[in-house]
Design an enzyme around this catalytic site. Structure first.
Site, PDB file in Angstrom:
ATOM      1  N   ASP A 178       0.853  -1.189   0.000  1.00 15.73           N
ATOM      2  CA  ASP A 178       0.000   0.000   0.000  1.00 15.73           C
ATOM      3  C   ASP A 178       0.884   1.233   0.000  1.00 15.73           C
ATOM      4  O   ASP A 178       2.118   1.124  -0.053  1.00 15.73           O
ATOM      5  CB  ASP A 178      -0.979  -0.017   1.184  1.00 15.73           C
ATOM      6  CG  ASP A 178      -2.342   0.559   0.785  1.00 15.73           C
ATOM      7  OD1 ASP A 178      -2.372   1.700   0.292  1.00 15.73           O
ATOM      8  OD2 ASP A 178      -3.362  -0.139   0.954  1.00 15.73           O
ATOM      9  N   HIS A 248      -2.888   3.189  -4.923  1.00 18.66           N
ATOM     10  CA  HIS A 248      -2.257   2.733  -3.674  1.00 18.66           C
ATOM     11  C   HIS A 248      -0.820   2.295  -3.958  1.00 18.66           C
ATOM     12  O   HIS A 248      -0.328   1.320  -3.381  1.00 18.66           O
ATOM     13  CB  HIS A 248      -3.059   1.597  -3.029  1.00 18.66           C
ATOM     14  CG  HIS A 248      -4.307   2.078  -2.354  1.00 18.66           C
ATOM     15  ND1 HIS A 248      -4.289   2.733  -1.141  1.00 18.66           N
ATOM     16  CD2 HIS A 248      -5.610   2.019  -2.711  1.00 18.66           C
ATOM     17  CE1 HIS A 248      -5.539   3.049  -0.792  1.00 18.66           C
ATOM     18  NE2 HIS A 248      -6.358   2.637  -1.731  1.00 18.66           N
ATOM     19  N   GLU A 314      -9.752   2.846  -5.223  1.00 23.57           N
ATOM     20  CA  GLU A 314      -9.367   4.214  -4.882  1.00 23.57           C
ATOM     21  C   GLU A 314      -8.205   4.748  -5.719  1.00 23.57           C
ATOM     22  O   GLU A 314      -7.335   5.440  -5.217  1.00 23.57           O
ATOM     23  CB  GLU A 314      -9.012   4.295  -3.386  1.00 23.57           C
ATOM     24  CG  GLU A 314     -10.183   3.915  -2.496  1.00 23.57           C
ATOM     25  CD  GLU A 314      -9.838   3.881  -1.012  1.00 23.57           C
ATOM     26  OE1 GLU A 314     -10.654   4.363  -0.223  1.00 23.57           O
ATOM     27  OE2 GLU A 314      -8.770   3.355  -0.637  1.00 23.57           O
TER      28      GLU A 314
HETATM   29  C1  ACM Z   1     -10.722  -0.422   0.618  1.00 17.56           C
HETATM   30  O1  ACM Z   1     -11.133  -0.357   1.789  1.00 17.56           O
HETATM   31  N1  ACM Z   1     -10.154   0.616   0.035  1.00 17.56           N
HETATM   32  C2  ACM Z   1     -10.842  -1.635  -0.137  1.00 17.56           C
END
Ligand code: ACM
Length: 515
Positions: A178, A248, A314
């Site tokens: 991440d 991410h 995201e």
């Molecule tokens: C997430 O909680 N962004 C999968």
């Protein structure tokens, strides 16, 4: 042990036989002729502090066997457990079924067995005479552990795997990558862990203002990864890695900035210390695609999992849209906006994985700009995405924030001493049904199951993870294993007392539920 068996998740059918109980003794022997059952036999023998044999000696015996005849009725994960004064038999549709039967048998014995083996109850531990016939409702029963926001060494990961194995979960979703840290050694790109594995500081307040100034980092060597995968496999748990693409990706791009949108204004990737969403995305350049091919080649060599999680959530579209190079790529490929750019990445990854005989799964944003044909979806923002995907023939896994995000507190914000609180109570988790009422029966088979999420922005250590995970994962195990007709929250709470006593003996720092 109470008179009524207190097994979690609740089995499909349990018939008390009424005869004398099985008495565990120093002389008890675990018998498994089938080599495929050796790890389970060893596991049980270690727990009970007794010996293993390939053939039955005289005396009390726990016999493990695969009975292929059961597969049709109970699946390979199903089992029949028979407990009588003369001995215990665990017959599984497959080796996994035997393992789950062993977990049920374990829960029939007093919690002290976890610490003292056959010496529990002064050497007079018993299990009631009964027959259990059992099989899981869903084939995907998972738990996600985020090791990017806070790292856990493999000893902690194994302890977590043991705890989920007790609950008959079969999928460990390892969130390895991440913005705040890259945690898997990739031999061809050592900077991913040397640079991407470390951040300078961590934010410690809800208001995201105060940083602790303490560098945080760590990663798993490939040998360690193999060790965890093997450890989980012995517990019939598949380890599914998650490698986040295209967003991410701050930590990866901090290590290798050349794979991002270098000509987007303000491009300056770094390993992030805040909890937020960041603009960095991979750029669709030949060198980036080669990088991703190389990374996935090493990942696939480590993880036999059929499903590979590529994240997909995201991803901000700004850098693609503001980079002249990426804009030119989009134009040349007929991609009209960032959503279609995202979709292009997912399709490219699906192809890559398919070439290696694997299947792509990603967060529900992977439907933006069109879901790749063979992709499976993990619904987190809303189950509506899963419903739509299932109706279009895609496999789906339920992981909604509404019921399965265990970073949300179990108690109120006031009780938990946190400034903001999104509360997900034990009862709420228990009430979840992975099959939405509005999904037509012909699409039910597309719902593979569900999983609980342990995002670790505010879980710096394993005891905090355990506090958030348990007992909510106990409730979730019943959601994914037990038939709906067998679900009863009051009865679950009664049985939970026994399971928590067991978690006590195992040193699991669960949250004590309110009485
Ligand atoms: C997430 O909680 N962004 C999968």
């Amino acid at each position: 042990m109470s008179e009524t068996p207190s097994i979690i998740p609740n089995p499909v059918a349990c018939r008390l036989a009424g005869g004398a109980p099985f008495a565990l003794a120093a002389s008890t022997v675990v018998v498994a002729a089938d080599p495929a059952l050796r790890p389970t036999a060893a596991h049980l023998a270690r727990l009970l502090g007794v010996a293993v044999a390939e053939r039955a000696p005289a005396g009390p015996v726990v016999t493990l066997a695969v009975d292929a005849g059961l597969t049709g009725k109970l699946t390979a994960e199903g089992y029949v457990l028979t407990v009588a004064a003369g001995g215990v038999t665990i017959r599984g549709g497959g080796a996994a079924g035997v393992f789950y039967g062993m977990q049920s048998f374990r829960q029939l014995l007093p919690p002290d067995v976890e610490r003292f083996g056959w010496r529990a109850a002064g050497g007079a531990a018993t299990a009631p005479a009964l027959e259990i016939e059992d099989r899981p409702r869903f084939r995907w029963r998972g738990a996600l552990l985020d090791v990017s926001r806070h790292f856990s060494p493999i000893a902690e990961v194994k302890k977590f795997i043991d705890a989920i194995a007790l609950h008959k979960l079969n999928t460990f979703h390892w969130h390895l990558v991440d913005d705040q840290g890259w945690r898997i050694e990739i031999k061809k790109y050592p900077k991913l862990t040397a640079v991407g594995g470390w951040r300078e500081t961590t934010t410690r307040t809800g208001a995201e203002q105060l940083f602790d100034g303490v560098p945080h980092g760590g990663y798993y060597t490939q040998d360690e990864i193999r060790e965890v995968v093997a450890y989980a496999a012995e517990r019939h748990i598949t380890v599914m890695p998650e490698i986040e693409v295209p967003g991410h990706s701050s930590a990866a791009l901090a290590a290798y900035p050349e794979f991002g949108n270098t000509d987007a204004p303000g491009y300056a990737p770094k390993v992030q210390a805040k909890w937020a969403i960041f603009p960095e995305t991979y750029a669709p350049k030949p060198e980036t695609l080669r990088f991703l091919e190389d990374v996935f080649a090493e990942v696939l060599a480590l993880f036999p999992s059929k499903f590979i999680h590529i994240g997909g959530d995201e991803a901000m579209k700004d850098q693609w849209e503001n980079s002249p190079t990426t804009r030119a790529f989009m134009k040349a490929n007929g991609l009209k906006d960032g959503h279609e750019m995202q979709s292009w990445f997912i399709r490219w990854l699906e192809n890559l994985l398919a070439k290696h005989g694997r299947r792509l799964i990603g967060w529900d944003e992977i439907q933006e700009g069109g879901l790749a044909p063979g992709a499976a979806m993990m619904a987190w923002r809303d189950v509506k995405w899963a419903i739509e995907a299932a109706r279009h023939g895609h496999d789906v896994v339920m992981a909604p924030t509404s019921h399965t995000y265990f970073d949300y507190t179990e108690g109120t914000a006031e009780e938990e001493g946190v400034p903001i609180g999104t509360q997900t109570t034990l009862e709420r988790v228990y009430s979840f049904d992975p099959l939405p009422a509005e999904l037509e029966p012909q699409f039910h088979a597309r719902v593979l199951g569900a999983q609980g999420q342990l995002w670790r922005e505010r879980m710096p250590s394993l005891p905090v993870v355990e506090f958030r995970a348990f007992p909510r994962l106990c409730a979730l195990s019943e959601v994914v294993w037990s038939p709906v007709e067998r679900k009863d929250f009051t009865d679950f709470r009664r049985r939970l007392v026994w399971l928590l006593a067991r978690l006590d003996r195992l040193g699991v720092n669960y949250r004590r539920p309110r009485v």
